[in-house]
Design a protein around this motif. Structure first.
Motif, PDB file in Angstrom:
ATOM      1  N   PRO A   1       0.831  -1.211   0.000  1.00  0.00           N
ATOM      2  CA  PRO A   1       0.000   0.000   0.000  1.00  0.00           C
ATOM      3  C   PRO A   1       0.863   1.259   0.000  1.00  0.00           C
ATOM      4  CG  PRO A   1      -0.719  -1.559   1.689  1.00  0.00           C
ATOM      5  CD  PRO A   1       0.609  -2.056   1.173  1.00  0.00           C
ATOM      6  N   LYS A   2       0.308   2.329  -0.535  1.00  0.00           N
ATOM      7  CA  LYS A   2       1.013   3.605  -0.532  1.00  0.00           C
ATOM      8  C   LYS A   2       0.979   4.236   0.856  1.00  0.00           C
ATOM      9  CE  LYS A   2       0.939   5.608  -5.184  1.00  0.00           C
ATOM     10  NZ  LYS A   2       2.376   5.905  -5.226  1.00  0.00           N
ATOM     11  N   THR A   3       2.094   4.775   1.268  1.00  0.00           N
ATOM     12  CA  THR A   3       2.149   5.546   2.509  1.00  0.00           C
ATOM     13  C   THR A   3       2.029   7.033   2.232  1.00  0.00           C
ATOM     14  OG1 THR A   3       4.580   5.568   2.370  1.00  0.00           O
ATOM     15  CG2 THR A   3       3.556   3.796   3.651  1.00  0.00           C
ATOM     16  N   ASP A   4       2.294   7.424   0.959  1.00  0.00           N
ATOM     17  CA  ASP A   4       2.191   8.817   0.544  1.00  0.00           C
ATOM     18  C   ASP A   4       1.523   8.835  -0.827  1.00  0.00           C
ATOM     19  OD1 ASP A   4       2.435  11.447  -0.189  1.00  0.00           O
ATOM     20  OD2 ASP A   4       4.628  11.516  -0.122  1.00  0.00           O
ATOM     21  N   THR A   5       0.357   9.512  -0.948  1.00  0.00           N
ATOM     22  CA  THR A   5      -0.384   9.516  -2.216  1.00  0.00           C
ATOM     23  C   THR A   5       0.416  10.126  -3.351  1.00  0.00           C
ATOM     24  OG1 THR A   5      -1.415  11.619  -1.588  1.00  0.00           O
ATOM     25  CG2 THR A   5      -2.625   9.581  -1.079  1.00  0.00           C
ATOM     26  N   ASN A   6       1.358  11.003  -3.038  1.00  0.00           N
ATOM     27  CA  ASN A   6       2.190  11.628  -4.073  1.00  0.00           C
ATOM     28  C   ASN A   6       3.524  10.917  -4.255  1.00  0.00           C
ATOM     29  OD1 ASN A   6       0.510  13.933  -4.850  1.00  0.00           O
ATOM     30  ND2 ASN A   6       0.869  14.662  -2.763  1.00  0.00           N
ATOM     31  N   GLY A   7       3.765   9.878  -3.471  1.00  0.00           N
ATOM     32  CA  GLY A   7       5.034   9.179  -3.552  1.00  0.00           C
ATOM     33  C   GLY A   7       5.068   8.174  -4.686  1.00  0.00           C
TER      34      GLY A   7
END
Length: 332
Positions: free
Chosen positions: A236-242
């Motif tokens: 899963p993503k921890t940062d939506t912009n990462g």
């Protein structure tokens, strides 16, 4: 000798190539002979590598549409340049939509406020052999392939006619004919690994990886296939912009877990339809393709799409689309 069918995928159909008649194979081995090679060895080599496919060249009346196409591709692969069509290669100068791509799927920039409901769309799809001799069974082969799809806002002059979306689809697969002829037809199988992404960053990034099994059937003018796949999981993503993590964790809710398709050759017209979907969510898509001879190598092409995932950026957006253009090759 049994007829052998190898399927492509079309959208995905299988991509096995056929060989020439044994006598032609023997002639082609002349420049490879050395003083210790006997004629019997050449015959045994040709019988082993080409016996499964000689019917595709000798008796075209008993082979189907895909068999005949792949026989031609095998001839092309003997040349110095071994790129052959994979999926369809087409241009749709007119590609309409019933529902514009939501702004949230595109960009917060004002440049996307001027999108038109009519754009151009094209696809370039090529494959190339990674092996040239049979590996496990006569006629099997490993291929690499690459497909590029682009959605071009060519009529949006006010915003400099940008490419709204571009999808990239590299893959590698193993294909083989099957010694199974239900109802007098021919069958083939392919197993592959595929990546698909739109090359964007941040919240507009879309990508996924999957392994697939493609089973195809051919009889006379009819072709059909089933293509289940398994998505390779991501963190899963921890940062939506990462850049790290899953860009679209719910993509299978809209794309489903596989695809089925059927096609029919009507001489002047070739009609094919394929669909994909998720039984649990009730979401998916269906595509209808119709092609007809136009001029020279060009064929007229009409495409109708309804559902989710016309492009990756629209994987969760439903729309109905109609396209008119030309294609260099059919799905079968």
């Amino acid at each position: 000798m049994k007829r052998i069918f190898t399927a492509l995928v079309m959208l995905s159909f299988l991509n096995v190539a056929y060989g020439e008649e044994t006598s032609s194979c023997q002639l082609n081995q002349i420049d490879r002979l050395n003083d210790a090679t006997t004629l019997g060895e050449v015959r045994r080599y040709c019988n082993k590598t080409d016996s499964v496919s000689s019917i595709a060249t000798r008796d075209k009346s008993q082979s189907g549409a895909i068999s005949q196409r792949l026989s031609q591709e095998r001839e092309a692969e003997r040349g110095a340049f071994v790129l052959t069509p994979h999926r369809m290669n087409y241009l749709l100068p007119v590609y309409t939509t019933s529902s514009l791509t939501p702004t949230k799927n595109q960009s917060s920039s004002d440049v996307y406020q001027g999108l038109k409901t009519v754009e151009a769309q094209f696809q370039i799809s090529l494959k190339f052999p990674l092996t040239f001799d049979s590996l496990f069974v006569p006629g099997d082969k490993i291929y690499g392939a690459f497909t590029l799809e682009a959605w071009w806002q060519v009529y949006a002059k006010d915003i400099s006619s940008p490419f709204r979306e571009t999808n990239y689809r590299p893959e590698i697969f193993y294909a083989m004919p099957l010694d199974w002829n239900p109802l007098g037809g021919n069958t083939g199988m392919a197993v592959g690994l595929e990546h698909q992404s739109n090359g964007r960053a941040g919240v507009q990034s879309r990508s996924w990886n999957r392994v697939y099994l493609n089973l195809a059937y051919e009889r006379d003018r009819i072709v059909a296939y089933i293509r289940p796949w398994y998505r390779l999981p991501e963190d899963p993503k921890t940062d939506t912009n990462g850049a790290q993590g899953d860009d679209n964790p719910d993509i299978e809710d809209y794309f489903g877990h596989g695809e089925i398709g059927v096609g029919y050759d009507l001489d002047k017209y070739k009609v094919s339809m394929f669909g994909r979907g998720n039984v649990k969510t009730g979401k998916g898509a269906v595509t209808l393709n119709v092609t007809t001879p136009l001029y020279g190598k060009l064929r007229g092409y009409i495409k109708v799409f309804h559902g989710y995932g016309d492009s990756l950026i629209d994987y969760n957006h439903s729309q109905t689309r109609l396209g008119i253009g030309v294609t260099l090759n059919d799905l079968f």
